[in-house]
Design a protein around this motif. Structure first.
Motif, PDB file in Angstrom:
ATOM      1  N   SER A  77     -61.434 -44.114  19.789  1.00 11.51           N
ATOM      2  CA  SER A  77     -60.085 -43.736  19.369  1.00 11.51           C
ATOM      3  C   SER A  77     -60.117 -42.775  18.186  1.00 11.51           C
ATOM      4  CB  SER A  77     -59.281 -44.990  19.011  1.00 11.51           C
ATOM      5  OG  SER A  77     -59.895 -45.698  17.941  1.00 11.51           O
ATOM      6  N   PHE A  78     -61.134 -42.877  17.331  1.00  7.46           N
ATOM      7  CA  PHE A  78     -61.276 -41.946  16.211  1.00  7.46           C
ATOM      8  C   PHE A  78     -61.498 -40.526  16.728  1.00  7.46           C
ATOM      9  CE2 PHE A  78     -64.084 -39.863  13.034  1.00  7.46           C
ATOM     10  CZ  PHE A  78     -63.198 -39.835  11.967  1.00  7.46           C
ATOM     11  N   GLY A  79     -62.400 -40.389  17.703  1.00  6.33           N
ATOM     12  CA  GLY A  79     -62.662 -39.070  18.252  1.00  6.33           C
ATOM     13  C   GLY A  79     -61.500 -38.527  19.054  1.00  6.33           C
ATOM     14  N   VAL A  80     -60.864 -39.379  19.866  1.00  4.83           N
ATOM     15  CA  VAL A  80     -59.730 -38.937  20.666  1.00  4.83           C
ATOM     16  C   VAL A  80     -58.550 -38.560  19.784  1.00  4.83           C
ATOM     17  CG1 VAL A  80     -58.016 -39.737  22.345  1.00  4.83           C
ATOM     18  CG2 VAL A  80     -60.434 -40.170  22.744  1.00  4.83           C
ATOM     19  N   SER A  81     -58.375 -39.248  18.669  1.00  2.64           N
ATOM     20  CA  SER A  81     -57.318 -38.869  17.726  1.00  2.64           C
ATOM     21  C   SER A  81     -57.551 -37.464  17.192  1.00  2.64           C
ATOM     22  CB  SER A  81     -57.271 -39.872  16.568  1.00  2.64           C
ATOM     23  OG  SER A  81     -56.986 -41.168  17.017  1.00  2.64           O
ATOM     24  N   GLY A  82     -58.814 -37.132  16.926  1.00  4.16           N
ATOM     25  CA  GLY A  82     -59.120 -35.777  16.491  1.00  4.16           C
ATOM     26  C   GLY A  82     -58.833 -34.746  17.566  1.00  4.16           C
ATOM     27  N   ILE A  83     -59.085 -35.095  18.843  1.00  6.08           N
ATOM     28  CA  ILE A  83     -58.797 -34.175  19.943  1.00  6.08           C
ATOM     29  C   ILE A  83     -57.296 -33.955  20.086  1.00  6.08           C
ATOM     30  CG2 ILE A  83     -58.925 -33.895  22.450  1.00  6.08           C
ATOM     31  CD1 ILE A  83     -61.584 -35.405  22.366  1.00  6.08           C
ATOM     32  N   ASN A 118     -63.739 -33.667  12.415  1.00  9.11           N
ATOM     33  CA  ASN A 118     -63.329 -32.272  12.314  1.00  9.11           C
ATOM     34  C   ASN A 118     -61.934 -32.120  11.711  1.00  9.11           C
ATOM     35  OD1 ASN A 118     -63.640 -29.379  12.970  1.00  9.11           O
ATOM     36  ND2 ASN A 118     -61.977 -29.779  14.410  1.00  9.11           N
ATOM     37  N   ARG A 119     -61.072 -33.085  11.947  1.00 13.17           N
ATOM     38  CA  ARG A 119     -59.717 -33.015  11.399  1.00 13.17           C
ATOM     39  C   ARG A 119     -59.384 -34.248  10.582  1.00 13.17           C
ATOM     40  NH1 ARG A 119     -56.864 -28.702  13.522  1.00 13.17           N
ATOM     41  NH2 ARG A 119     -54.920 -29.507  12.660  1.00 13.17           N
ATOM     42  N   PHE A 120     -60.387 -34.888  10.033  1.00 17.29           N
ATOM     43  CA  PHE A 120     -60.155 -36.051   9.183  1.00 17.29           C
ATOM     44  C   PHE A 120     -59.925 -35.589   7.744  1.00 17.29           C
ATOM     45  CE2 PHE A 120     -61.734 -39.680   6.608  1.00 17.29           C
ATOM     46  CZ  PHE A 120     -60.795 -40.617   7.014  1.00 17.29           C
ATOM     47  N   ARG A 121     -58.687 -35.707   7.290  1.00 18.71           N
ATOM     48  CA  ARG A 121     -58.256 -35.316   5.938  1.00 18.71           C
ATOM     49  C   ARG A 121     -58.324 -33.810   5.697  1.00 18.71           C
ATOM     50  NH1 ARG A 121     -60.877 -39.984   1.940  1.00 18.71           N
ATOM     51  NH2 ARG A 121     -59.857 -41.763   2.964  1.00 18.71           N
ATOM     52  N   GLU A 134     -56.027 -38.864  11.258  1.00 22.00           N
ATOM     53  CA  GLU A 134     -55.357 -40.090  10.843  1.00 22.00           C
ATOM     54  C   GLU A 134     -53.907 -40.154  11.289  1.00 22.00           C
ATOM     55  OE1 GLU A 134     -56.147 -37.592   7.066  1.00 22.00           O
ATOM     56  OE2 GLU A 134     -57.129 -38.059   8.966  1.00 22.00           O
ATOM     57  N   THR A 135     -53.339 -39.001  11.719  1.00 20.31           N
ATOM     58  CA  THR A 135     -51.972 -39.016  12.239  1.00 20.31           C
ATOM     59  C   THR A 135     -51.880 -39.848  13.512  1.00 20.31           C
ATOM     60  OG1 THR A 135     -51.622 -36.790  11.351  1.00 20.31           O
ATOM     61  CG2 THR A 135     -50.056 -37.569  13.017  1.00 20.31           C
ATOM     62  N   TYR A 136     -52.897 -39.783  14.364  1.00 20.09           N
ATOM     63  CA  TYR A 136     -52.870 -40.483  15.647  1.00 20.09           C
ATOM     64  C   TYR A 136     -53.766 -41.709  15.688  1.00 20.09           C
ATOM     65  CZ  TYR A 136     -50.582 -36.210  17.145  1.00 20.09           C
ATOM     66  OH  TYR A 136     -49.710 -35.154  17.250  1.00 20.09           O
TER      67      TYR A 136
END
Length: 493
Positions: A240-246, A62-65, A118-120
């Motif tokens: 971690s990919f999903g949690v980074s988006g959260i 959802n917030r990737f790039r 990708e920030t987190y």
């Protein structure tokens, strides 16, 4: 290992030579057919992986790039007001068309619109790397050294209290008072627990050293432990990919913390399932080694490790999933109540309340205890029946007092917590200097990742408890246990 520690049992419970038992039973009896147990919980766990995996992928993408790619913001009090399109009051010009989701912003001004997955993700990727390195280092220190049990025990006992105190000071310095108080209380409780069981550590040292010696004789077990750490890392990559988006999403009103709690419980269950799967595999191998007289014995069945792995991930996997939901929490609660109970003086009212809680927990332990995994590995029973059989075996043979005196499980838990604290601290400090408002959020979830990775490696040494249940009958099991305890005493004097 002498012959008495490697004998099997006949129908009356009397020891009999393993070679005779193997020749009489034949190859078919060595690997009996097993039925799938606790299938309902197996289905629940697999559905959980499917649902949570899809949700993690959705939140991550959802917030990737691109911010709010799937326009999930409409469910989280987000507005469609773009940056730089505010129209002065009274202007006759109509409002411009809504911009694409990539420029939507939150009503919360503290959440910048530029934060993406990708920030987190780099922080969580580093957390996975640190946790895996600690897990593999833990395995190397414990299994490849003759004094590995002593190294693990001293590190866990001496370092955890100090590390908890240091991290609590860092939290106070960063003005996170809740976490500072929580960690300071944890340091105090750990110190009190260590003081209350200090007299049990010599016996625990013997148990750990015996477990380390047995692991050194089974190098294939080490490969299984390393492989399961890699499997856990693969799931953590998606998690971690999903949690980074959260974390990047910036959900207001504490919504981020609730989502992180839900996904953390999911990660904990998955990690517990993998850890206990390793436990079952190792228990099956130890059972075969003790019964047949050693890993190189002529009576050993072909490919024992692969067969133990097959049973663990097929017929017994439902029981592992079921038990992993409850055993860790109940075991921890039991340790805490035991520690409090031993420190109560003449306060009869408080002692009565603690005894009531202790009775409830002991009843739960009868149905949810970690020794059930050994019965699952040996007999392929359901989890509840295995737990009851294990507890009745302890009570009927008198081993229960030895199990209560052993603190090896607590030592492994201390090592797990220490590994998680190191991982969480590293990521929390890094995040603090980059984005200080997300340091606690990233650090706490990274701590969970480190704990789970170290626990996958540490549960391999849960086999020190498997010797008590490594025989088909209670009489054989008790003879094996008491022999091994005597063997440890003679070797370490």
């Amino acid at each position: 290992m002498s012959s008495s520690s490697t004998s099997s049992c006949d129908g009356s419970g009397n020891p009999s030579p393993p070679a005779a038992a193997a020749s009489a039973a034949g190859p078919a009896a060595q690997w009996p057919r097993r039925q799938c147990r606790d299938v309902f919980w197996l289905v629940v766990f697999l559905l959980h992986l499917l649902v949570f995996g899809a949700a993690l992928a959705l939140f991550g993408l959802n917030r990737f790039r691109q911010a709010d790619r799937f326009n999930i913001g409409r469910y989280a009090n987000l507005t469609a007001e773009p940056w730089g399109t505010n129209t002065p009051a009274g202007s006759p010009d109509p409002a411009p068309a809504p911009p694409p989701p990539s420029v939507y912003r939150s009503e919360d001004p503290s959440v910048p619109a530029s934060e993406l997955t990708e920030t987190y993700w780099k922080y969580y990727g580093a957390a996975g790397a640190v946790g895996a390195a600690l897990a593999w280092a833990w395995l190397a220190a414990a299994a490849w050294r003759k004094d590995g049990g002593k190294v693990v025990m001293r590190t866990a006992v001496h370092c955890l209290t100090a590390y908890l105190a240091v991290v609590s000071v860092l939290c106070f310095w960063g003005k996170h008072f809740f976490w500072g108080v929580a960690l300071a209380v944890g340091a105090g409780l750990h110190f009190l627990y260590v003081m209350s069981v200090l007299d049990r550590f010599p016996f625990t040292m013997l148990v750990l050293q015996k477990a380390v010696r047995m692991v050194r004789e089974l190098p294939d077990v080490m490969r299984i432990a390393y492989a399961f750490v890699v499997v856990m890392l693969c799931w953590m990559a998606l998690w971690s990919f999903g949690v980074s988006g959260i974390v990047a999403f910036g959900i207001p009103n504490g919504g981020q913390w609730w989502l992180l709690l839900i996904f953390s419980v999911s990660l904990f269950w998955t990690g517990a399932v993998l850890s206990n799967t390793v436990h079952v595999i190792v228990s099956g191998m130890v059972f075969l080694v003790l019964i047949h007289g050693g890993p190189a014995a002529a009576t050993m069945p072909p490919k024992p490790l692969l067969k133990s792995l097959q049973y663990a991930v097929t017929t017994s996997f439902g029981s592992i999933c079921y038990g992993s939901l409850f055993t860790a929490a109940i075991r921890t609660l039991r340790w805490e109540i035991r520690g409090i109970r031993s420190k109560i003086g003449s306060n009869e009212c408080l002692l009565c309340c603690i005894d009531f809680l202790f009775h409830i927990v002991e009843t739960l332990v009868r149905f949810f205890n970690k020794y059930a995994y050994v019965q699952i590995a040996v007999n392929g029973q359901s989890f509840n029946r295995s737990a009851r059989d294990a507890w009745e075996l302890f009570q009927s043979t008198g081993i229960e007092s030895l199990v209560a005196y052993d603190c090896s499980g607590a030592i492994l838990l201390m090592s797990t917590i220490l590994g998680g604290l190191i991982t969480g601290t590293c990521m929390g400090v890094w995040t603090y200097f980059k984005q200080s408002d997300k340091a606690v959020m990233v650090g706490s979830t990274s701590m969970l990742m480190g704990m789970i990775l170290v626990s996958v490696a540490g549960l391999k040494f849960g086999m020190d408890n498997s010797k008590a249940l490594s025989g088909p009958t209670p009489n054989c099991a008790s003879s094996l246990e008491f022999h091994n305890l005597g063997l440890m005493d003679r070797e370490d004097q």
